[in-house]
Design an enzyme around this catalytic site. Sequence first.
Site, short mmCIF file in Angstrom:
data_model
loop_
_atom_site.label_atom_id
_atom_site.label_comp_id
_atom_site.label_asym_id
_atom_site.label_seq_id
_atom_site.Cartn_x
_atom_site.Cartn_y
_atom_site.Cartn_z
CG HIS A 125 -5.65 -2.22 0.02
ND1 HIS A 125 -5.09 -2.17 -1.17
CD2 HIS A 125 -5.02 -1.57 0.98
CE1 HIS A 125 -4.02 -1.10 -0.67
NE2 HIS A 125 -3.99 -0.87 0.49
CG ASP A 170 -6.73 -2.64 -3.94
OD1 ASP A 170 -7.42 -1.55 -3.36
OD2 ASP A 170 -5.35 -2.86 -3.91
CB SER A 186 -1.01 -0.02 1.36
OG SER A 186 -2.07 0.81 0.97
#
Length: 312
Positions: free
Chosen positions: A287, A255, A159
Amino acid sequence: MADSNSNEVLYDFPPMLRVYKDGRFERLWPIEFVPASVDPNTGVQSKDVEIAPEIGLSARIYVPRNADPAKKLPVVVYFHGGGFVVESAFSPLYQKHLNALVAEANVVAVSVNYRLAPEFHLPIAYEDSWIALKWVGSGLDKWIQDYADLGRVYLGGDSAGGNIVHNIAMRVGSENPDGIHLRGAFLNCPYFCGKDPLLNEETHELMPKSYLDNLWHYACPSTNDCDDPLINPGMDSKLSGLGCKRVLVHVAEKDVLRGRGHLYKEVLEKSGWDGQVEIVDVKGKDHVFSVFFPDSESGLAMLKKVASFINH
């Protein structure tokens, strides 16, 4: 009399952060701490180190079971996720993730506890991460001296940490720091963005484009917009100078950032960069699934893929 705006919300970033119009903020996602230890499941040993105590920069180092100074291991410098505003290298989530990664890939790992926004707005996290990488290259730590092969350094992150991976790899390409031979980088559901929407970004249920855009502006108030090369690598005229020759990108079908991961591969390949980039698109997952569910079938498969990438 209380300010009428005191409880009015300016930004809501569930499940991480809420920002009020009067400037206050509250972290909805607690920053937890677990001590370094010997993991009973994997035998991986960890310890905490201060990298730059004057700025509060630290890290957690991991070595696998049966680490042997006669057989030096690749090094992974890892950057955790959390939108630049939450999480820690010392949290239960990342302790478990790094233990599993180190055991599977048989590497030394340095998990960097960079400083967070809004107390420390970007580019502080990038600067901290760069200082940490150079510290690894200095070989000052005994575990790094004993077990690490600095000729085989990898960057990894998920991320926001995946975003940091890219930006640190770019800086390696331009500055070529002493002691570091960067072999590759792996990015798990990297947080990239851009002014023009991709795929379902504007209509995504959990994190629509407005969420991603506002979070970027909040974490990095000095930015011009979401076409800043720090968050949109395709806008970087120097992209061909990425400082490694191998890149692995994981994305997940559900995601919102999936399209950005595919675009990253595309712009890298078109930039003139002399390297190889591979993308793995995992069906049915959301995600950073492998961080939240490391023992799942897909989480274990991803760890094996990353281990194979490092030990190629």
